[in-house]
Write a protein that holds these residues in place. Structure first.
Motif, PDB file in Angstrom:
ATOM      1  N   ILE A   1       0.843  -1.209   0.000  1.00  0.00           N
ATOM      2  CA  ILE A   1       0.000   0.000   0.000  1.00  0.00           C
ATOM      3  C   ILE A   1       0.875   1.256   0.000  1.00  0.00           C
ATOM      4  O   ILE A   1       0.676   2.172  -0.810  1.00  0.00           O
ATOM      5  N   ILE A   2       1.853   1.271   0.895  1.00  0.00           N
ATOM      6  CA  ILE A   2       2.711   2.467   0.986  1.00  0.00           C
ATOM      7  C   ILE A   2       3.432   2.718  -0.335  1.00  0.00           C
ATOM      8  O   ILE A   2       3.443   3.827  -0.862  1.00  0.00           O
ATOM      9  N   ARG A   3       4.015   1.672  -0.885  1.00  0.00           N
ATOM     10  CA  ARG A   3       4.779   1.852  -2.120  1.00  0.00           C
ATOM     11  C   ARG A   3       3.869   2.211  -3.312  1.00  0.00           C
ATOM     12  O   ARG A   3       4.213   3.014  -4.156  1.00  0.00           O
ATOM     13  N   SER A   4       2.684   1.575  -3.328  1.00  0.00           N
ATOM     14  CA  SER A   4       1.774   1.875  -4.445  1.00  0.00           C
ATOM     15  C   SER A   4       1.318   3.330  -4.373  1.00  0.00           C
ATOM     16  O   SER A   4       1.264   4.026  -5.388  1.00  0.00           O
ATOM     17  N   LEU A   5       1.012   3.777  -3.154  1.00  0.00           N
ATOM     18  CA  LEU A   5       0.582   5.177  -3.006  1.00  0.00           C
ATOM     19  C   LEU A   5       1.690   6.128  -3.433  1.00  0.00           C
ATOM     20  O   LEU A   5       1.451   7.122  -4.109  1.00  0.00           O
ATOM     21  N   GLU A   6       2.911   5.803  -3.027  1.00  0.00           N
ATOM     22  CA  GLU A   6       4.050   6.655  -3.390  1.00  0.00           C
ATOM     23  C   GLU A   6       4.294   6.607  -4.902  1.00  0.00           C
ATOM     24  O   GLU A   6       4.498   7.640  -5.533  1.00  0.00           O
TER      25      GLU A   6
ATOM     26  N   LEU B   1      -8.684   2.061   1.127  1.00  0.00           N
ATOM     27  CA  LEU B   1      -9.597   1.473   2.107  1.00  0.00           C
ATOM     28  C   LEU B   1      -9.858   0.007   1.783  1.00  0.00           C
ATOM     29  O   LEU B   1      -9.871  -0.850   2.667  1.00  0.00           O
ATOM     30  N   TRP B   2     -10.014  -0.247   0.488  1.00  0.00           N
ATOM     31  CA  TRP B   2     -10.259  -1.631   0.070  1.00  0.00           C
ATOM     32  C   TRP B   2      -9.032  -2.508   0.351  1.00  0.00           C
ATOM     33  O   TRP B   2      -9.151  -3.617   0.880  1.00  0.00           O
ATOM     34  N   ALA B   3      -7.864  -1.973   0.016  1.00  0.00           N
ATOM     35  CA  ALA B   3      -6.653  -2.776   0.172  1.00  0.00           C
ATOM     36  C   ALA B   3      -6.307  -3.025   1.635  1.00  0.00           C
ATOM     37  O   ALA B   3      -5.729  -4.053   1.982  1.00  0.00           O
ATOM     38  N   SER B   4      -6.640  -2.056   2.471  1.00  0.00           N
ATOM     39  CA  SER B   4      -6.256  -2.206   3.882  1.00  0.00           C
ATOM     40  C   SER B   4      -7.332  -2.900   4.706  1.00  0.00           C
ATOM     41  O   SER B   4      -7.170  -3.069   5.908  1.00  0.00           O
TER      42      SER B   4
END
Lengths: 301, 587
Positions: A229-234, A290-293
Motif C-alpha cells: 500500500i505504501i509503495r503503491s501510493l508513493e 480502504l479496500w486494500a487495507s
C-alpha cells in the motif's frame, strides 16, 4: 486558588481541551483543510489565472469533472501511471522479498555492510536518480556502450524515445530506488516473526520451501500489505523520474498523473480543470486504499 | 523539587472534565471551520483589494500610471538611455522615489552573463579558445548612474512563465522587472501581471518604432498588441537558419553522383526546397569518404540530417513548413484549420527525415548537436546562428560550412520561404512589484535604459558567441551589426566580400514571420509538440495526430475566446513575409 479560578474561567469560556487542540487545528487548516476545500471549490469553477480572479470565476458545476474524465490524455495518464505502479511495485516487491529472504536465511560476513549499501539508492534524491537513468539510457549512454562492446557494432538505440523501452526504463529507475524500501520492510518483518512455528515445522520435517510458503508468508501478510500500500501510493504520485527522463514522452506514453496535473495546473494555468482531476484521483486513491487495507482492520466480533 | 509521583493526577480538575469523542470532534471541527472561514475571508479580502482582471476596472491600490512629469521628454535627453537616467534623477529630486528603493529583476539564466560580468574580467571563448574582454556589469553601471540597485534572480526561461503566472495569482510582488517570452505575453496581459506601458512610452519615448533606435519591425510587433498598446522592451530575438557541409556539396565527384541519382544538380548555394533537403539527407546518410576522418583520426558514419524532433523544435519546424505550404491557423469563418492536407504534408515530410537523422535528434541538446555538426558527423542542420562560429573552429574551419536561408515549398510554382521567430523575449514591468507599486516609472526607465541599442551593444559580453544573440532585435542598427558580427567568419554561402554571417541574417529578415501571439500558446505548443512527437516515434498514425491537434486547438480557442484569438491571429498575419502576404492576398 487564583490558578484554579483561571482554569475554571477558561473551561467555562472555551473548554480548555479545545484550546489544546487549537494549534494543531490551525496548522491543519492552513496546510490541509483550507487548500483542500479551495481545490474542491475551484474544481467547480471555470477559473484560470489568465482569465481573472478566482473568486469572480463562475461556477460551472460538474463540467470540469465530465471534461477531464472524458479527456483522452488524462485517461492515458491514468493507464501510464497504473502500468508504472504495477511494474515497479511488483519488481520492487519481488526483488526486495528475495533479498530479505537471503539475508534472513544466510549468515555471512559483512551482512551489515551489505545491508547498508542496499539502502543507499533510497537516499538518492529522485531527480538525481532520474538524471542518472536518463544518462544510462541515452543514445550515447552506458546501455548502448555495453551492447556495442558485446556485439562489436555501434548500437545507438534511442531507448527513451521508443514507447515500451521508455516505460520500462522509468519502471527500472523507480525499482532501483525503492527496492531497498521493500527489502527493509520485508527483512524487518522476517526478523520479527515468532521462531516457534518455524522451528516446529522444521522438526516435523517441513522443507525450507514449505516453511517459507506455508508459515512465513502467511505471517508476513500484514507487513506485505502495508508495504504494498505504501509503495503503491508513493509510486502513484511518481513525478521526478519520468519528468526528467522522458518528460512524459514519446508523445504522452510515459506521462503520469502527476506530470499531467503539473503541466495543466502550473504550466498551462488551467487550475480549475486540473483541480477536478486531482480530486478524482484523490477519491480513487482513498477508495483503493480502504479496500486494500481492509484485511488489516480488526474484524467485528 | 517536586516528585512526579506526588502529583495527584486523578484530582486535577482538567482531567476530571470528561467529554465524549463525538463532542471533541464536533468542537474541534467547529473551531477549525471558524478559523477556515477567517482564513478564506482574509485571503479573499486581500485578493479583492489588489487584483486586476482583464477588461475590468481595476480595484487595485497599485500605481499603474506614469508619475506626473516634471520635465518634458525632449528636455530629458537625446537618447532613450539619457532620458531614462535623467528621468530617474528628476524623480529623485522631486522626492518621489522611496528611500532604499531597489529593482528586483527576474531574468532567464542563459542571458545573465550578458549583463553581469565585472569590469575588466576576461573569459575564454569555449569554441575558439580566444581570450575575450567581457563588457562592464550593466547592473552596476545603472546603480552608479541612478543610485538605484538592481537585484537579479535567474531561472530557466520556460519556468519564467510559471513564475509570472504565480505572481499574477498571489500578487506577492516579488519582482519589478521580468524577462519573458513573447509567446506568452498575451497570457501575462490577461493574468494582469504585465503593466501597460503605453503611457510611459508616450512620456519617455523609448523610440522602439521610430527614430534611431528602431527595432526590426517584425520583432517590434511583439512588444505591442493589436490595439496599439505597448507592453515590453526588446529582449532576445532569434531565429533559425539552415546550415550544411559546404565542403561536400562543392565536391565535383559528389555533385556528379548526386545528379546521376536524383536527376538534378546538387544545390551548391543551399537547398531551395524541403524536397531537396530530403534528397540530400538520403544521398549523404551513411556516405563514407575521406571527409569523415575526424580530428583524432577516427572515422564516423555521416548522418544525413540533424533536425531536432523533440516537442520544442518540432513546433518550430512545423510552423515553418505549415506556413510555407500556405497553411493558416484560422479560416475566414474563425474555424481552426489544422486537420487538413497541409498539416499532413508538413508532418509526413518531417517524419521522412527521421530515417536519416542521428538518433539523438529526438532530444534537443545543443551541446550534442553543435559538436556533431562541427565534427562533420552530420551533413545538414537547422540551428542558431552561433553554430557557424562554433563550426569555424572545427576540423575544416569556416570554409567547410555554409549558412543559407531556411528551405521552402513551392506553392503554385512559387517558392515560399518562411522563418518563424520562436525565441523572442521581452522585458515587462510586473504590475505588483514592490517598487512598481510605489513608483512604476523606475522599473520602466531601467528597461528603457537597458535596451537602448547603444547600451545593448555594451552588454554583449562575448560578441558573436553562443550567448550573444541578446539584442538581435536591433538587427537593423549598424552599431549593433558592427559589434555583434565583428568576430564572425566569412560566409561562403552568401555573396563573397560582404559582411560574413550577418549577410545571411540580412536576407533572412525578408522571410521572418512574427511571433504567434495567442492566449494559451504554452498549452498549444505542448499539445502540438507531444502529438507530433507521438507521430514521429510511431506511437500513433498521421490521422490520429492531426485529429488530436485540431481537437485540442479547438478546445483552447473555445475556452479562451475564439473571437479574440482570431483577432490575434490577424495581427500575426500582418507580420507575414512578402511572399506569404502575396499568397494569401494580404495587403
Amino acid at each position: 486558588m487564583a490558578n484554579k479560578g483561571r482554569t475554571s474561567w477558561l473551561r467555562r469560556k472555551f473548554g480548555f481541551n479545545v484550546l489544546l487542540v487549537m494549534p494543531l487545528q490551525v496548522i491543519l487548516n492552513f496546510v490541509l483543510i483550507v487548500p483542500f476545500a479551495l481545490a474542491i471549490y475551484l474544481s467547480l469553477t471555470d477559473w484560470s489565472p489568465i482569465t481573472g480572479p478566482w473568486y469572480a470565476s463562475p461556477i460551472v458545476g460538474a463540467q470540469n469533472y465530465v471534461s477531464i474524465l472524458t479527456t483522452e490524455r488524462f485517461q492515458q495518464a491514468i493507464v501510464n501511471t497504473l502500468l508504472i505502479v504495477g511494474g515497479a511495485v511488483t519488481l520492487e516487491f519481488a526483488v526486495g522479498l528475495v533479498l530479505a529472504l537471503a539475508f534472513f536465511s544466510w549468515d555471512f560476513r559483512g551482512k551489515a555492510v551489505f545491508a547498508s549499501i542496499f539502502l543507499v539508492p533510497m537516499m538518492v534524491i529522485p531527480a538525481i536518480s532520474g538524471f542518472t537513468f536518463q544518462t544510462i539510457f541515452s543514445t550515447q549512454g552506458a546501455i548502448n556502450d555495453v551492447l556495442s562492446r558485446v556485439s562489436g557494432t555501434v548500437v545507438a538505440v534511442d531507448w527513451l524515445h521508443v514507447p515500451w523501452s521508455a516505460l520500462s526504463a522509468v519502471i527500472l529507475a523507480d525499482a532501483w530506488q525503492w527496492t531497498p524500501f521493500m527489502f527493509l520492510l520485508m527483512y524487518a518483518g522476517m526478523t520479527a516473526l515468532p521462531s516457534d512455528p518455524i522451528r516446529a515445522a522444521r522438526v516435523m520435517g517441513a522443507s525450507e520451501r514449505q516453511i517459507f510458503l506455508r508459515i512465513m508468508l502467511p505471517m508476513l501478510r500484514p507487513i506485505i500489505t502495508i508495504a504494498l500500500i505504501i509503495r503503491s501510493l508513493e509510486a502513484f504520485k511518481i513525478f521526478d523520474v519520468p519528468f526528467i527522463m522522458t518528460q512524459g514522452g514519446p508523445g504522452t506514453t510515459t506521462e503520469t498523473i502527476s506530470i499531467f496535473l503539473y503541466k495543466f495546473a502550473i504550466q498551462f494555468a488551467r487550475v480549475a480543470w486540473a483541480s477536478a482531476g486531482a480530486i478524482v484521483i484523490f477519491i480513487a486513491i482513498v477508495i483503493v486504499t480502504l479496500w486494500a487495507s481492509k484485511p488489516l482492520l480488526p474484524k467485528a466480533e | 523539587m517536586v516528585d512526579s509521583e506526588d502529583i495527584d493526577i486523578e484530582n486535577l480538575q482538567f482531567f476530571n472534565r470528561k467529554i465524549t469523542r463525538r463532542q471533541a470532534i464536533a468542537k474541534a471541527t467547529a473551531a477549525g471551520a471558524a478559523i477556515g472561514v477567517a482564513i478564506v475571508a482574509g485571503a479573499g479580502g486581500y485578493l479583492a483589494g489588489t487584483s486586476v482582471s482583464p477588461g475590468k476596472s481595476s480595484t487595485t491600490t497599485v500605481t499603474t500610471t506614469a508619475t506626473q512629469a516634471t520635465t518634458s521628454a525632449a528636455g530629458l535627453g537625446a537618447t532613450p538611455a539619457e532620458r531614462a537616467v535623467n528621468a530617474v534623477k528628476a524623480l529623485k529630486a522631486a522626492g518621489k522615489i522611496p528611500a532604499g528603493a531597489k529593482i528586483r529583476f527576474l531574468e532567464a539564466a542563459f542571458r545573465a552573463g550578458n549583463m553581469t560580468p565585472k569590469a575588466g574580467d576576461v573569459r575564454t571563448d569555449p569554441y575558439t579558445g580566444k581570450t575575450i574582454q567581457t563588457s562592464i556589469n550593466m547592473l552596476t553601471k545603472w546603480e552608479d548612474l541612478t543610485g538605484i540597485p538592481v537585484e537579479i534572480d535567474l531561472l530557466n526561461d520556460l519556468q519564467l512563465y510559471d513564475k509570472a503566472i504565480s505572481e499574477a495569482t498571489t500578487k506577492a510582488g516579488t519582482w519589478d522587472f521580468l524577462g519573458q517570452r513573447i509567446d506568452f505575453l498575451v497570457d501575462f496581459i490577461n493574468a494582469g501581471v504585465a503593466l501597460d506601458l503605453t503611457d510611459f512610452e508616450t512620456k519617455y519615448q523609448p523610440d522602439i518604432r521610430t527614430g534611431n533606435c528602431q527595432v526590426v519591425p517584425v520583432f517590434a510587433q511583439g512588444y505591442y498588441t493589436s490595439d496599439g498598446k505597448y507592453w515590453g522592451f526588446p529582449g532576445c530575438g532569434d531565429w533559425f537558419s539552415y546550415y550544411n557541409r559546404r565542403d561536400l556539396v562543392t565536391n565535383p565527384k559528389l555533385q556528379s553522383a548526386f545528379e546521376t541519382q536524383f536527376g538534378y544538380q546538387l544545390p551548391v548555394n543551399g537547398p531551395d526546397t524541403w524536397d531537396q533537403v530530403l534528397d540530400m539527407a538520403r544521398f549523404f546518410d551513411g556516405y563514407k569518404g575521406t571527409e569523415q576522418t575526424l580530428p583524432d583520426g577516427t572515422t564516423s558514419t555521416l548522418r544525413g540530417a540533424y533536425f531536432f524532433r523533440d516537442t520544442w523544435f518540432s513546433n518550430i519546424e512545423f510552423r515553418i513548413r505549415f506556413l510555407e505550404l500556405g497553411g493558416l491557423l484560422f479560416d475566414s469563418n474563425k474555424n481552426v484549420t489544422l486537420d487538413n492536407q497541409i498539416t499532413r504534408k508538413a508532418l509526413q515530410d518531417m517524419k521522412a527525415l527521421v530515417a536519416y537523422q542521428a538518433r539523438d535528434a529526438f532530444t534537443s541538446s545543443w551541446p550534442t548537436m553543435y559538436p556533431n555538426y562541427a565534427n562533420k558527423q552530420v551533413f545538414q542542420t537547422i540551428s542558431w546562428a552561433s553554430v557557424a562560429q562554433f563550426s569555424a573552429s572545427g576540423p575544416v574551419g569556416g570554409q567547410g560550412f555554409g549558412v543559407y536561408l531556411t528551405p521552402g515549398y513551392k506553392v503554385d510554382n512559387k517558392l515560399i520561404r518562411v522563418t518563424v521567430l520562436y525565441d523572442q523575449t521581452s522585458y515587462i514591468v510586473e504590475k505588483y512589484g514592490k517598487l512598481t507599486s510605489a513608483v512604476p516609472d523606475v522599473p520602466y526607465l531601467f528597461g528603457q535604459w537597458l535596451t537602448d541599442p547603444e547600451i545593448s551593444t555594451q552588454e554583449l559580453a562575448n560578441p558573436g558567441a553562443i550567448s550573444d544573440y541578446f539584442r538581435t532585435c536591433h538587427g537593423v542598427d549598424e552599431r549593433m551589426i558592427g559589434t555583434f558580427f565583428a568576430v564572425w567568419p566569412p560566409n561562403p554561402g552568401i555573396e563573397p566580400g560582404r559582411r560574413g554571417a550577418s549577410e545571411a541574417f540580412d536576407v533572412q529578415f525578408q522571410a521572418l514571420c512574427g511571433t504567434w501571439q495567442l492566449a494559451g500558446l504554452h498549452e498549444l505548443q505542448d499539445l502540438w509538440g507531444t502529438q507530433m512527437n507521438a507521430y514521429f516515434t510511431d506511437v500513433q498514425d498521421i490521422d490520429t495526430t492531426v485529429r488530436k491537434m485540431q481537437q485540442g486547438t479547438d478546445g483552447v480557442m473555445d475556452r479562451l475566446g475564439r473571437d479574440a484569438q482570431y483577432q490575434r491571429w490577424q495581427y500575426v498575419m500582418k507580420t507575414f513575409p512578402p511572399a506569404l502576404k502575396t499568397l494569401h492576398g494580404i495587403s
